[in-house]
Design an enzyme around this catalytic site. Structure first.
Site, PDB file in Angstrom:
ATOM      1  N   LYS A  64      -4.103   2.597  -2.366  1.00 36.14           N
ATOM      2  CA  LYS A  64      -5.487   2.935  -2.024  1.00 36.14           C
ATOM      3  C   LYS A  64      -5.938   2.274  -0.722  1.00 36.14           C
ATOM      4  O   LYS A  64      -6.530   2.926   0.146  1.00 36.14           O
ATOM      5  CB  LYS A  64      -6.430   2.501  -3.158  1.00 36.14           C
ATOM      6  CG  LYS A  64      -6.243   3.234  -4.463  1.00 36.14           C
ATOM      7  CD  LYS A  64      -7.285   2.833  -5.480  1.00 36.14           C
ATOM      8  CE  LYS A  64      -7.110   1.423  -6.000  1.00 36.14           C
ATOM      9  NZ  LYS A  64      -5.907   1.241  -6.813  1.00 36.14           N
ATOM     10  N   THR A  65      -5.695   0.978  -0.613  1.00 33.52           N
ATOM     11  CA  THR A  65      -6.168   0.249   0.566  1.00 33.52           C
ATOM     12  C   THR A  65      -5.530   0.790   1.836  1.00 33.52           C
ATOM     13  O   THR A  65      -6.207   1.009   2.851  1.00 33.52           O
ATOM     14  CB  THR A  65      -5.879  -1.253   0.417  1.00 33.52           C
ATOM     15  OG1 THR A  65      -6.613  -1.758  -0.709  1.00 33.52           O
ATOM     16  CG2 THR A  65      -6.288  -2.022   1.662  1.00 33.52           C
ATOM     17  N   GLU A  94     -12.479   3.216  -0.814  1.00 33.57           N
ATOM     18  CA  GLU A  94     -11.457   2.957  -1.816  1.00 33.57           C
ATOM     19  C   GLU A  94     -12.112   3.062  -3.189  1.00 33.57           C
ATOM     20  O   GLU A  94     -13.152   2.454  -3.436  1.00 33.57           O
ATOM     21  CB  GLU A  94     -10.875   1.563  -1.591  1.00 33.57           C
ATOM     22  CG  GLU A  94      -9.734   1.214  -2.489  1.00 33.57           C
ATOM     23  CD  GLU A  94      -9.030  -0.068  -2.071  1.00 33.57           C
ATOM     24  OE1 GLU A  94      -8.468  -0.741  -2.957  1.00 33.57           O
ATOM     25  OE2 GLU A  94      -9.043  -0.395  -0.871  1.00 33.57           O
TER      26      GLU A  94
END
Length: 464
Positions: free
Chosen positions: A121-122, A165
């Site tokens: 995600k990051t 995110e």
């Protein structure tokens, strides 16, 4: 476009303001003109970055830190009910807002892209933030890690796109209503909150159901869990798949490693596009394809977005080079789930050539170690040697019988060379005794193992 402050958030108080997610929201609110106050357990570079924006940051938690005129108190799921500032908020009747609700309010009126998945995600959120900025789109963004400096995890931009995110760990991603949602993968994790894969699927189905009418779900065609989620959704939302699978809508034709970079060729809308990803590893290349697909779904021309993705050169703790001493490079990895560990070690193996890879691994959470300790140990077998620390508890209390020995035993059973190190302060000495010129050292885990990189480098420097 300059959205105003959300209602009742002009004087917010953040408990745990130094956390990645919390500090990002606080930063955007301060940039929009809010009078932001917060507290954190210890001082940090992130706290200093917030102070530079005019945010008041108290160190330690005390009821007196909360002003009587605070408009709301913002908390994450990690804040316990007996926190003195939270108790004081109840006494004063000040509304308590979960950080996901605060972030959702910041996205209101913009075109949100929400990036979800068990891993990546990051990185994917960062890739979108950097490439859209490179194109002059001036996005707002909230990321779970710093791009290049403390405090660079969030920005209030003048454009109409907000990239965020979306955290599934506590189901808080159900709060968002994105125009485009990305699901990178779906696996069982966060065992304190999810008891089974069915619960995970149900949670991601709820997330997908929050996509606004006419919006798009971008989802992996390669990952088994993502494919099952696509099947379960059964056309209830417009879906665009990406990946190496033959049936992917945006198909990856080729990923060619080029040292610490990759050259990627995809087939999108019947045309081949080739672009560079400036970080190593197949999983990062696929994250870039997810970002490209999401941008295209939002109407951003792929011909411009593809080359702009090369501007992303990494995010802190995602295979971040910390330095070199005595011919040894020290790299920091946030990987804490077996899939992430394997992906990062395979990426480093492809980039390292004949160099040895040494790992300092710190397990994160007792619940995760209990459920996935054996898989973590098997992942460590990809390294030439490893030092394993005690479990970093974070928000959890110990679980009887759950220690890093579960990982060490599994690693040794898989043929790995593993050393147990219970005193973190001894790691620089241990690694300096193991390392040779040309080796790569990875500090790996989601806890404070990241602090060891500079200490290892100092110790190595003393041996030159």
């Amino acid at each position: 476009m300059t959205p105003g402050l959300p209602a009742a958030m002009d004087r917010p108080h953040f408990i745990g303001i130094g956390g990645a997610g919390m500090s990002g929201i606080a930063k955007i609110l301060a940039q929009r003109g809010a009078k932001v106050v917060g507290s954190d357990a210890k001082d940090s570079a992130t706290a200093e970055a917030l102070r530079a924006l005019g945010v008041t940051v108290h160190i330690g938690h005390a009821a007196g830190h909360l002003a009587d005129d605070a408009s709301c108190v913002v908390v994450s799921s990690a804040i316990r009910e007996d926190n003195p500032e939270l108790v004081r908020a109840a006494e004063l009747g000040i509304p308590v807002v979960h950080r996901s609700d605060a972030l959702a309010a910041l996205m209101d009126g913009l075109r949100p892209i929400a990036v979800a998945g068990t891993h990546g995600k990051t990185t994917t959120t960062s890739m979108l933030a950097v490439s859209l900025t490179e194109l002059g789109r001036e996005p707002s963004y909230a990321i779970g890690g710093d791009l290049d400096a403390p405090g660079s995890n969030a920005l209030h931009g003048a454009g109409d796109v907000f990239v965020a995110e979306a955290d599934e760990s506590d189901r808080s991603f159900h709060t968002y209503a994105p125009e485009v949602a990305i699901v990178l993968n779906v696996e069982l994790d966060h065992h304190a909150n999810y008891a089974s894969m069915d619960e995970i699927y149900e949670s991601f189905e709820t997330f997908a159901g929050k996509i606004v009418p006419g919006g798009t779900l971008v989802i992996s065609a390669d990952h088994a869990g993502a494919r099952e989620l696509t099947r379960r959704l059964a056309g209830s939302v417009r879906t665009v798949t990406y990946g190496e699978a033959d049936d992917a809508d945006v198909r990856v034709l080729e990923i060619v490693p080029q040292g610490l970079k990759s050259r990627v060729t995809v087939l999108l809308d019947g045309r081949e596009l080739t672009f560079t990803v400036s970080v190593p590893g197949r999983h990062y290349a696929l994250n870039a394809v997810a970002a490209l697909t999401a941008g295209a779904a939002l109407g951003i021309p792929a011909d411009g977005l593809a080359p702009a993705l090369a501007a992303y050169t990494g995010v802190k703790r995602r295979l971040q080079l910390k330095g070199e001493a005595a011919g040894v490079q020290v790299i920091d990895s946030y990987a804490h789930h077996p899939t992430e560990m394997t992906a990062d070690l395979e990426a480093m193996r492809a980039a390292a050539g004949d160099s040895r890879i040494l790992v300092v691994f710190q397990p994160h959470l007792f619940s995760r170690t209990q459920q996935l300790g054996k898989e973590m140990g098997r992942s460590l077998a990809l390294a030439d040697a490893s030092a394993v620390l005690d479990v970093y508890p974070a928000r959890e209390d110990p679980i009887p019988g759950v220690t890093s020995d579960l990982i060490i035993e599994a690693a040794r059973a898989a043929g790995a060379d593993v050393t147990a190190v219970h005193d973190k302060a001894q790691i620089p000495v241990v690694i300096a005794g193991m390392a040779q010129p040309g080796d790569l050292v990875l500090t790996m885990g989601a806890g404070d193992v990241t602090d060891l990189g500079p200490r290892i480098l100092d110790r190595l420097s003393q041996q030159q």
